[in-house]
Design an enzyme around this catalytic site. Structure first.
Site, PDB file in Angstrom:
ATOM      1  N   ALA A  23      57.885  72.675  31.623  1.00 52.49           N
ATOM      2  CA  ALA A  23      58.506  73.687  30.768  1.00 52.49           C
ATOM      3  C   ALA A  23      57.450  74.708  30.354  1.00 52.49           C
ATOM      4  CB  ALA A  23      59.080  73.028  29.515  1.00 52.49           C
ATOM      5  N   PHE A  24      57.857  75.956  30.170  1.00 52.86           N
ATOM      6  CA  PHE A  24      56.862  76.967  29.779  1.00 52.86           C
ATOM      7  C   PHE A  24      56.286  76.650  28.406  1.00 52.86           C
ATOM      8  CE2 PHE A  24      58.083  79.750  26.307  1.00 52.86           C
ATOM      9  CZ  PHE A  24      59.425  79.467  26.126  1.00 52.86           C
ATOM     10  N   LYS A  25      56.999  75.853  27.622  1.00 51.78           N
ATOM     11  CA  LYS A  25      56.530  75.531  26.279  1.00 51.78           C
ATOM     12  C   LYS A  25      55.273  74.661  26.289  1.00 51.78           C
ATOM     13  CE  LYS A  25      60.972  76.021  23.908  1.00 51.78           C
ATOM     14  NZ  LYS A  25      61.987  76.203  24.977  1.00 51.78           N
ATOM     15  N   ASP A  26      54.930  74.115  27.453  1.00 54.48           N
ATOM     16  CA  ASP A  26      53.720  73.289  27.534  1.00 54.48           C
ATOM     17  C   ASP A  26      52.468  74.050  27.081  1.00 54.48           C
ATOM     18  OD1 ASP A  26      54.722  70.815  28.433  1.00 54.48           O
ATOM     19  OD2 ASP A  26      54.814  71.512  30.498  1.00 54.48           O
ATOM     20  N   ALA A  43      52.437  74.490  23.261  1.00 53.86           N
ATOM     21  CA  ALA A  43      52.331  73.195  22.599  1.00 53.86           C
ATOM     22  C   ALA A  43      50.924  72.610  22.763  1.00 53.86           C
ATOM     23  CB  ALA A  43      53.370  72.226  23.169  1.00 53.86           C
TER      24      ALA A  43
END
Ligand SMILES: *Cc1c(COP(=O)(O)O)cnc(C)c1O
Length: 438
Positions: free
Chosen positions: A105-108, A111
């Site tokens: 996920a791009f949120k990696d 985060a």
């Protein structure tokens, strides 16, 4: 650099405080006091730099006065241990694949960056004492929980509590945050995603509770989560420059809470020559309507096949207003909008699969289609492909009528054993749980 609140009713704070608090005390969102410009020579040779090198330069401009250079370098290189290739679909449209991190996920990126920064702050111990933990609360409908849990796994001094609605996340998503152990606890709430979010909000608002505990958010309201996403835009530009196509770059961003898009607006304000932005939405088109009418009317979200964008009141909207001094004319000339219904999203996935042999995920499909619909002849478009299609098997496979390969990274999560605490949706229960923490 200091950070102010978009509500302008609380004092400015340091980066450390902004990250540890998450939200300002007047409930506004933190904004950096200045937006640093990057020098012309950086842009002139950006196409010769790696993703990590670009990210490090951008980070230095924002965080360099609060974090020692060698530490910051470590944080950036540790965060970005994967690449984000620009894959060409047509001669005019490319997909920047942001899904090559550990949870696809791009949120990696956000985060992992936030986790490392917070880890550094807890070790430095100026706001937090030696034996005190920082507790990160995340409510998730799937993707955020897994990126945050994996990003923070093993970070000393930080405990993560993931709240998720029982029976409402896919098995693979659930496994990504319930099988980790260590400093990650999953709370399986007998309720909806909105109930989970309400529990987290109540905890942040609970003054008595906050006297004894450091609670923070790892959603894109946190500056350490959303600002690192500006790296993507610089890198996309560098890739187009390599191809001699960077003169009129338009970036299209599949958007939910608008953290990703806001990071792009920051990149432009730092001097990155982006011609314009497109915000692609699903049926939850509150922002699209704002662009059309100048009126912002939040409303409850509806469920779609691009569920990470099912947001009815985007939390970063106030940051966009603040960046442009509330100037609707400027905002609507900088950002164009589009929205797609589920059937349109499915058609796009099928069409691109048949025509170009490229498999979009439902979120990226909105991004691609918006470029097809809005890009002018002399423009080059990049859309951010925010998740790997294998995370949405139930949607994607029936559309293309083929089995798709699940990457090893996802499969390995399936082997772990689920561990979670069951909880009802009453705040009293969650409060009791939090009070027992230290
Ligand atoms: C979170 C998410 C989005 C939306 O990003 P925002 O920064 O909230 O606008 C889009 N696609 C996927 C796959 C996501 O997980």
């Amino acid at each position: 650099m200091k950070y102010y609140s978009t509500n302008k009713k609380s004092p400015k704070v340091s980066l450390e405080q902004a990250v540890i608090q998450g939200l300002a005390s007047d409930k506004g969102l933190f904004m950096p006091e200045e937006i640093p410009s990057l020098p012309a020579h950086f842009f002139a040779s950006i196409d010769q730099l790696s993703f990590q090198e670009i990210a490090f330069e951008v980070s230095l401009a924002f965080f360099g006065d609060e974090i020692p250079e060698n530490k910051l370098k470590e944080i950036v290189y540790d965060t970005l241990n994967f690449d984000v290739p620009l894959v060409r679909i047509t001669s005019q449209i490319g997909a920047l694949e942001l899904f090559h991190g550990p949870t696809l996920a791009f949120k990696d990126v956000g985060a992992r960056f936030m986790a490392r920064l917070l880890g550094y702050f807890t070790q430095r111990q100026s706001v937090v004492d030696e034996d005190q933990n920082i507790h990160v609360l995340v409510a998730t409908s799937g993707d955020t929980g897994s990126a945050v849990a994996n990003g923070f796994l093993g970070v000393r001094g930080v405990k993560v509590h993931v709240l998720y609605p029982k029976g409402k996340v896919s098995e693979i998503q659930e496994k990504q945050f319930t099988t980790l152990g260590e400093n990650i606890t999953a709370l399986e709430v007998d309720g909806t995603f909105d109930d989970c979010q309400a529990l987290v909000k109540s905890a942040f608002m609970d003054e008595e509770l906050n006297e004894g505990l450091f609670l923070t958010s790892a959603n894109s309201i946190n500056v350490a989560r959303f600002l690192p996403q500006s790296f993507y835009y610089f890198y996309a530009y560098a890739q187009l420059k390599k191809e001699g196509k960077s003169d009129s770059m338009v970036v299209c961003v599949p958007s939910g809470n608008f953290g990703n898009l806001t990071a792009g607006l920051f990149a432009k304000k730092m001097g990155l020559p982006i011609k314009g932005f497109i915000a692609a939405n699903n049926r939850n088109d509150v922002f699209y309507q704002y662009l059309k009418t100048g009126e912002y009317i939040p409303r409850p979200s509806v469920t779609t096949v691009a569920n990470a964008m099912d947001v009815g009141d985007p939390s970063n909207f106030d940051r966009i207003l603040d960046l442009y001094g509330d100037n609707y004319e400027e905002i609507s000339s900088e950002i164009k909008g589009a929205f797609y219904l589920d059937d349109e999203i499915k058609n796009t996935i099928l069409k691109v699969w048949n025509e170009y042999n490229y498999l979009l995920d439902p979120h990226g499909a909105c991004g691609y289609q918006a470029l097809v619909d809005l890009l002018k002849e002399d423009e080059q478009g990049v859309f951010l492909e925010t998740a790997h299609p294998a995370k949405f098997l139930e949607t994607v496979e029936p559309i293309i009528e083929e089995k798709i390969e699940v990457p090893d990274k996802l499969q390995s999560f399936m082997k772990g054993e689920k561990q979670s605490l069951s909880m009802d949706k009453e705040y009293k229960s969650f409060r009791t749980y939090l009070l027992a923490l230290e």
